[in-house]
Enzyme design. Sequence first.
Site, PDB file in Angstrom:
ATOM      1  N   HIS A  92      50.659  37.608  30.547  1.00  0.00           N
ATOM      2  CA  HIS A  92      49.904  38.496  31.444  1.00  0.00           C
ATOM      3  C   HIS A  92      48.897  37.663  32.226  1.00  0.00           C
ATOM      4  CE1 HIS A  92      48.209  42.692  32.266  1.00  0.00           C
ATOM      5  NE2 HIS A  92      47.487  41.839  32.992  1.00  0.00           N
ATOM      6  N   HIS A 106      47.876  36.917  36.505  1.00  0.00           N
ATOM      7  CA  HIS A 106      48.178  37.274  37.901  1.00  0.00           C
ATOM      8  C   HIS A 106      48.169  36.030  38.786  1.00  0.00           C
ATOM      9  CE1 HIS A 106      47.830  41.722  37.414  1.00  0.00           C
ATOM     10  NE2 HIS A 106      47.154  41.335  36.339  1.00  0.00           N
ATOM     11  N   ARG A 111      47.968  33.449  53.560  1.00  0.00           N
ATOM     12  CA  ARG A 111      48.435  33.952  54.859  1.00  0.00           C
ATOM     13  C   ARG A 111      49.781  33.399  55.307  1.00  0.00           C
ATOM     14  NH1 ARG A 111      42.667  33.662  58.073  1.00  0.00           N
ATOM     15  NH2 ARG A 111      41.492  34.722  56.427  1.00  0.00           N
ATOM     16  N   HIS A 114      50.690  47.928  33.546  1.00  0.00           N
ATOM     17  CA  HIS A 114      49.333  47.978  33.000  1.00  0.00           C
ATOM     18  C   HIS A 114      49.101  49.432  32.587  1.00  0.00           C
ATOM     19  CE1 HIS A 114      48.734  44.296  35.314  1.00  0.00           C
ATOM     20  NE2 HIS A 114      47.472  44.195  34.923  1.00  0.00           N
ATOM     21  N   GLU A 146      43.909  50.281  30.414  1.00  0.00           N
ATOM     22  CA  GLU A 146      42.879  49.245  30.663  1.00  0.00           C
ATOM     23  C   GLU A 146      41.561  49.930  31.018  1.00  0.00           C
ATOM     24  OE1 GLU A 146      43.619  46.811  34.145  1.00  0.00           O
ATOM     25  OE2 GLU A 146      42.138  45.306  33.538  1.00  0.00           O
TER      26      GLU A 146
HETATM   27  O1  LIG Z   1      47.263  44.545  49.019  1.00  0.00           O
HETATM   28  C1  LIG Z   1      46.839  45.595  49.459  1.00  0.00           C
HETATM   29  O2  LIG Z   1      46.802  45.829  50.676  1.00  0.00           O
HETATM   30  C2  LIG Z   1      46.321  46.644  48.530  1.00  0.00           C
HETATM   31  C3  LIG Z   1      46.011  47.902  49.005  1.00  0.00           C
HETATM   32  C4  LIG Z   1      45.501  48.839  48.124  1.00  0.00           C
HETATM   33  C5  LIG Z   1      45.299  48.529  46.777  1.00  0.00           C
HETATM   34  C6  LIG Z   1      45.624  47.263  46.338  1.00  0.00           C
HETATM   35  C7  LIG Z   1      45.390  46.925  44.925  1.00  0.00           C
HETATM   36  O3  LIG Z   1      44.928  47.756  44.183  1.00  0.00           O
HETATM   37  C8  LIG Z   1      45.712  45.572  44.463  1.00  0.00           C
HETATM   38  C9  LIG Z   1      45.257  45.360  43.049  1.00  0.00           C
HETATM   39  C10 LIG Z   1      45.903  44.131  42.450  1.00  0.00           C
HETATM   40  O4  LIG Z   1      45.114  43.716  41.371  1.00  0.00           O
HETATM   41  C11 LIG Z   1      45.933  42.946  40.558  1.00  0.00           C
HETATM   42  N1  LIG Z   1      45.256  42.790  39.276  1.00  0.00           N
HETATM   43  C12 LIG Z   1      44.730  41.645  38.873  1.00  0.00           C
HETATM   44  N2  LIG Z   1      44.162  41.797  37.689  1.00  0.00           N
HETATM   45  C13 LIG Z   1      44.330  43.069  37.315  1.00  0.00           C
HETATM   46  C14 LIG Z   1      43.965  43.798  36.157  1.00  0.00           C
HETATM   47  O5  LIG Z   1      43.324  43.322  35.213  1.00  0.00           O
HETATM   48  N3  LIG Z   1      44.305  45.101  36.137  1.00  0.00           N
HETATM   49  C15 LIG Z   1      44.985  45.674  37.141  1.00  0.00           C
HETATM   50  N4  LIG Z   1      45.358  45.012  38.249  1.00  0.00           N
HETATM   51  C16 LIG Z   1      45.026  43.721  38.336  1.00  0.00           C
HETATM   52  C17 LIG Z   1      47.237  43.688  40.516  1.00  0.00           C
HETATM   53  O6  LIG Z   1      48.296  42.790  40.396  1.00  0.00           O
HETATM   54  C18 LIG Z   1      47.275  44.410  41.853  1.00  0.00           C
HETATM   55  O7  LIG Z   1      48.216  43.877  42.687  1.00  0.00           O
HETATM   56  C19 LIG Z   1      46.161  46.320  47.199  1.00  0.00           C
HETATM   57 ZN   LIG Z   2      46.425  42.338  34.651  1.00  0.00          ZN
END
Ligand SMILES: O=C(O)c1cccc(C(=O)CC[C@H]2O[C@@H](n3cnc4c(=O)[nH]cnc43)[C@H](O)[C@@H]2O)c1
Ligand SMILES: [Zn+2]
EC number: 3.5.4.40
Length: 353
Positions: free
Chosen positions: A27, A29, A82, A210, A213
């Site tokens: 796990h 990212h 990018r 997930h 959490e």
């Molecule tokens: O990329 C975008 O444009 C976008 C638009 C709206 C919402 C999002 C996200 O919510 C992206 C969240 C992103 O966070 C990552 N992540 C990393 N660590 C964690 C964690 O501990 N718990 C949950 N999510 C996590 C995850 O992979 C999402 O891709 C993006």
């Molecule tokens: Zn995570």
Amino acid sequence: MTDRLVDARAPRDLHAFIAGLPKSELHVHHVGSASPRIVAELAARHPDSKVPTDPEALADYFTFTDFAHFIEVYLSVVDLIRTPEDVRLLTYEVARDLARQQVRYAELTITPFSSTRRGIDEKAFMDAIEDARKAAEAEFGTVLRWCFDIPGEAGLEAAEETARLATDDRVRPEGLVSFGLGGPEIGVPRPQFKPFFDRAVAAGLHSVPHAGETTGPETVWDALTHLQAERIGHGTSSARDPKLLTHLAEHRIPLEVCPTSNIATRAVRTIDEHPIKEFAKAGVMVTVNSDDPPMFGTDLNNEYAVAARLLDLDERGLADLAKNAVAASFLDEAGKARIAAEIDTYTTGWLAP
Ligand SMILES: O=C(O)c1cccc(C(=O)CC[C@H]2O[C@@H](n3cnc4c(=O)[nH]cnc43)[C@H](O)[C@@H]2O)c1
Ligand SMILES: [Zn+2]
């Protein structure tokens, strides 16, 4: 890595044992693994970014008031990626950082939607991660596999795009093994994603959302019932539901526990209140992981040190923890046997008089 959340309380010998122990990360990212060194290199390529590059300023920037703040900061780092060359650099350098910690195998959670919606060509994106994966295996000996996750808060459009990229034979990368769901849980019910997980599972991918959490155990039940979850990302709130703990233990559903992450995002108040011990006592298969290591001021070695203290583990206990991750992984059987044997040889050698 900053040292603000590092657990320095394990004995020195145990730290040395952990540092050399062959480990697996289930796990972690992709963007969340960008070290200050990688962030600085990306920011130099894109100087208009608001992400600081000075390590001290970055440590402040990576201090979160709550989970929503964490996601806001996370997305500012996503904005640094990018071009396909940025994607390749990030992936290859993350693998280098994993290899330095003796990580032999890692399932890296990637959010392709975030990159394709920002204009990176999907084919070029897949080529970049695959190129980095092959180079990392050849040069560092670290085997990488991918989990593509839906950023749940971005809704069904993101779910559709992620499912398409994960299941279309013309684009899906060779290293893809699983399908996930990330981002905030509050206000993002899990059952709406059932059709997308059904498609992913039908295409041969493993389900690893997930859940639990930042919301209660009902979210973990939803992930099991509606999303065919085979492992649970975090699952922290499962500790509040004894029936759920029994279910996880009986069905051998591993939890991907990320202790320091839960403190950094304020999902758990203090490390001593973390429920990892309750999971282990209930017979749930626990794996220990780092989630977004530089953002949380940690790394996998530190998570093993934290687990050693919370679970009162000695070297053999730590070796068993490392073997849990191997068993719960989606690596082929030969690969699992190879890493498990390496863990045994290392541990026996370490403990020999
Ligand atoms: O990329 C975008 O444009 C976008 C638009 C709206 C919402 C999002 C996200 O919510 C992206 C969240 C992103 O966070 C990552 N992540 C990393 N660590 C964690 C964690 O501990 N718990 C949950 N999510 C996590 C995850 O992979 C999402 O891709 C993006
Ligand atoms: Zn995570």
